[in-house]
Write a protein that holds these residues in place. Structure first.
Motif, PDB file in Angstrom:
ATOM      1  N   VAL A 111       0.790  -1.367  -0.027  1.00  0.00           N
ATOM      2  CA  VAL A 111       0.174  -0.092   0.102  1.00  0.00           C
ATOM      3  C   VAL A 111       1.038   1.118   0.158  1.00  0.00           C
ATOM      4  O   VAL A 111       1.901   1.401   0.722  1.00  0.00           O
ATOM      5  CB  VAL A 111      -1.050  -0.009   1.130  1.00  0.00           C
ATOM      6  N   ASP A 112       0.586   2.242  -0.828  1.00  0.00           N
ATOM      7  CA  ASP A 112       1.452   3.310  -0.824  1.00  0.00           C
ATOM      8  C   ASP A 112       0.443   4.466  -0.593  1.00  0.00           C
ATOM      9  O   ASP A 112      -0.586   4.351  -0.333  1.00  0.00           O
ATOM     10  CB  ASP A 112       1.548   3.865  -2.734  1.00  0.00           C
ATOM     11  N   PRO A 113       0.925   5.620   0.065  1.00  0.00           N
ATOM     12  CA  PRO A 113       0.312   6.919   0.679  1.00  0.00           C
ATOM     13  C   PRO A 113      -0.889   6.907  -0.589  1.00  0.00           C
ATOM     14  O   PRO A 113      -1.996   7.724   0.045  1.00  0.00           O
ATOM     15  CB  PRO A 113       1.346   7.893   1.005  1.00  0.00           C
ATOM     16  N   GLU A 114      -0.478   6.992  -1.687  1.00  0.00           N
ATOM     17  CA  GLU A 114      -1.548   7.517  -2.545  1.00  0.00           C
ATOM     18  C   GLU A 114      -2.785   6.539  -2.782  1.00  0.00           C
ATOM     19  O   GLU A 114      -3.718   7.079  -3.182  1.00  0.00           O
ATOM     20  CB  GLU A 114      -1.006   7.602  -4.046  1.00  0.00           C
ATOM     21  N   ASP A 115      -2.600   5.443  -2.317  1.00  0.00           N
ATOM     22  CA  ASP A 115      -3.831   4.624  -2.322  1.00  0.00           C
ATOM     23  C   ASP A 115      -4.775   4.972  -1.203  1.00  0.00           C
ATOM     24  O   ASP A 115      -5.943   5.226  -1.242  1.00  0.00           O
ATOM     25  CB  ASP A 115      -3.408   3.111  -1.882  1.00  0.00           C
ATOM     26  N   VAL A 116      -4.354   5.220  -0.096  1.00  0.00           N
ATOM     27  CA  VAL A 116      -5.032   5.950   0.948  1.00  0.00           C
ATOM     28  C   VAL A 116      -5.759   7.235   0.520  1.00  0.00           C
ATOM     29  O   VAL A 116      -6.865   7.590   0.793  1.00  0.00           O
ATOM     30  CB  VAL A 116      -4.062   6.266   2.187  1.00  0.00           C
ATOM     31  N   ARG A 117      -4.907   8.107   0.000  1.00  0.00           N
ATOM     32  CA  ARG A 117      -5.475   9.456  -0.344  1.00  0.00           C
ATOM     33  C   ARG A 117      -6.766   9.282  -1.440  1.00  0.00           C
ATOM     34  O   ARG A 117      -7.367  10.142  -1.404  1.00  0.00           O
ATOM     35  CB  ARG A 117      -4.317  10.185  -0.729  1.00  0.00           C
ATOM     36  N   ALA A 118      -6.511   8.146  -2.373  1.00  0.00           N
ATOM     37  CA  ALA A 118      -7.378   7.999  -3.424  1.00  0.00           C
ATOM     38  C   ALA A 118      -8.657   7.867  -2.967  1.00  0.00           C
ATOM     39  O   ALA A 118      -9.695   7.937  -3.527  1.00  0.00           O
ATOM     40  CB  ALA A 118      -6.883   6.965  -4.270  1.00  0.00           C
ATOM     41  N   ILE A 119      -8.921   7.000  -2.099  1.00  0.00           N
ATOM     42  CA  ILE A 119     -10.140   6.509  -1.242  1.00  0.00           C
ATOM     43  C   ILE A 119     -10.698   7.180  -0.098  1.00  0.00           C
ATOM     44  O   ILE A 119     -11.495   6.965   0.266  1.00  0.00           O
ATOM     45  CB  ILE A 119     -10.219   4.877  -1.194  1.00  0.00           C
TER      46      ILE A 119
END
Length: 327
Positions: free
Chosen positions: A283-291
Motif C-alpha cells: 500500500v502506497d500513501p496515494e492508495d490511502v489518499r485516493a479513497i
C-alpha cells in the motif's frame, strides 16, 4: 485467467454499460473486493441503479432489487415465517426476503421508515437475520448497494449518522460532461436496437465472472503488505477529524463530530483493494489518499459555521489530507 484478470474484465464490462463513470465503477469494485457495503448518492437519472445492475449482470451472482417506500415493512426485506398445510400436517416455514441475494440493490433507502432501515442495516452488519428465534445466514458473497436522492426530502427518512457509519464508502455521482452524454445517447440507442433485433441462440454471450474470482482476489488482498508508517498515516488522518484544532483553527470551526474507528478500518481495507487493482503488493500513501474522501465524507459532521462558510465535506477532507504529514 488469474483473479486479477477476471476482476479487470468485470470492470471493463461494466464500463461498456456505463459511460463516463470510471470513478463510480472503480468504487463499486473496491466495495466488492473489500467486502463492504456502499451508499450511492446522486440526482435521478445518473445511472446509480444501472451501475449496480451492470455488476450483477457480468458477475455469477444472484441479484435482488428492493424499492424502498414509506409503507414497507421489515419483513418485506428480511422475510417471515409462513404457515403451511399439506398432507394433514401443518408447520411454519421461513420464506426468505429479497435481502437473501449476493448483490442487493436498496433503491432510495431514505424513503423507508426507521424500522425497515434498521432491519436492513442489521443484516448488513451481522450478515444474518433472526426470525422467530432462528438465525438465517447470508450467502458468502453478500454486498448491499444503497442509493439515495440528495435533493428530494419530502416523504423521506434520512439515515442517522450511526447508520451511515455502517457503509464502507459513500460515493457521490455527478452529472456527466457533454461529450460523455452524447455517448450515453448512442449507447442506449444501440441497446434498444439490439433488443428489437431478431433473437440469436445466445452462443456469443460472454462468460460471466465466477464468484470464486472474488474470493481469490480477497485472499490476495489480505496478503497485501501494509507498512507501519501507512498504518500510522491512516490513524493520523482519522485522528485529525477528531482533534482538528491541532492542525488548523479553521478545521476546528468546521468539524463538529469526527470519524469513528470504522473509518480507519475502511481506509485500510479499501486502500489494500486499491493497491491490488493497481497490481502492487504493498500500500502506497496515494492508495490511502485516493479513497479517503469516499470513506470519510459520510463519517464527519460539519458545523453550522462550515455551512455558513460554504464548506463541503470534500473540501474539509482535502484540507486534512493537505495538512497531515505523509509517511
Amino acid at each position: 485467467m488469474t483473479a486479477h484478470e477476471q476482476i479487470i474484465s468485470l470492470t471493463e464490462r461494466m464500463g461498456d454499460s456505463i459511460i463516463g463513470q470510471k470513478h463510480v465503477i472503480e468504487r463499486l469494485v473496491i466495495g466488492l473486493l473489500a467486502n463492504g457495503n456502499l451508499l450511492l448518492e446522486g440526482l435521478p437519472g445518473l445511472a446509480k441503479t444501472r451501475a449496480v445492475k451492470a455488476m450483477s449482470t457480468n458477475l455469477e451472482a444472484d441479484f435482488s432489487r428492493i424499492q424502498f417506500t414509506p409503507d414497507l415493512l421489515p419483513s418485506d426485506v428480511t422475510g417471515t415465517e409462513v404457515y403451511h398445510q399439506a398432507g394433514g400436517t401443518a408447520e411454519f416455514r421461513f420464506e426468505p426476503g429479497p435481502i437473501f441475494a449476493n448483490i442487493v440493490l436498496a433503491d432510495e433507502i431514505n424513503r423507508a421508515p426507521a424500522k425497515v432501515q434498521a432491519a436492513l442495516l442489521e443484516a448488513m452488519e451481522e450478515r444474518q437475520v433472526t426470525v422467530a428465534g432462528t438465525t438465517h445466514k447470508m450467502p458468502p458473497l453478500f454486498i448491499v448497494m444503497a442509493t439515495q436522492n440528495p435533493i428530494e426530502q419530502e416523504g423521506t427518512y434520512p439515515l442517522p449518522e450511526a447508520q451511515m457509519d455502517r457503509f464502507l464508502m459513500k460515493v457521490v455521482i455527478e452529472y456527466p460532461p457533454v461529450e460523455d452524454e452524447v455517448e450515453v445517447i448512442r449507447l442506449v440507442r444501440g441497446e434498444e436496437q439490439r433488443k428489437n433485433a431478431p433473437k440469436k441462440d445466445g452462443s456469443d454471450k460472454p462468460v460471466m465472472i465466477p464468484q470464486e474470482a472474488v474470493f481469490e482476489a480477497r485472499a490476495e488482498i489480505g496478503q497485501i503488505h501494509v507498512a507501519e508508517a501507512i498504518d500510522r498515516y491512516i490513524a493520523d488522518i482519522v485522528q485529525a477529524t477528531r482533534t482538528p484544532g491541532v492542525l488548523d483553527a479553521d478545521l476546528a470551526r468546521w468539524i463538529e463530530i469526527g470519524a469513528s474507528p470504522r473509518a480507519s478500518l475502511g481506509l485500510d481495507k479499501s486502500s489494500r483493494a486499491h493497491a491490488w487493482l493497481k497490481q502492487r503488493d504493498y500500500v502506497d500513501p496515494e492508495d490511502v489518499r485516493a479513497i479517503a474522501t469516499d470513506v470519510l465524507r459520510h463519517r464527519i459532521a460539519l458545523s453550522y459555521e462550515a455551512q455558513g462558510d460554504g464548506m463541503t465535506s470534500e473540501q474539509v477532507i482535502d484540507r486534512i489530507l493537505t495538512l497531515v504529514a505523509l509517511p
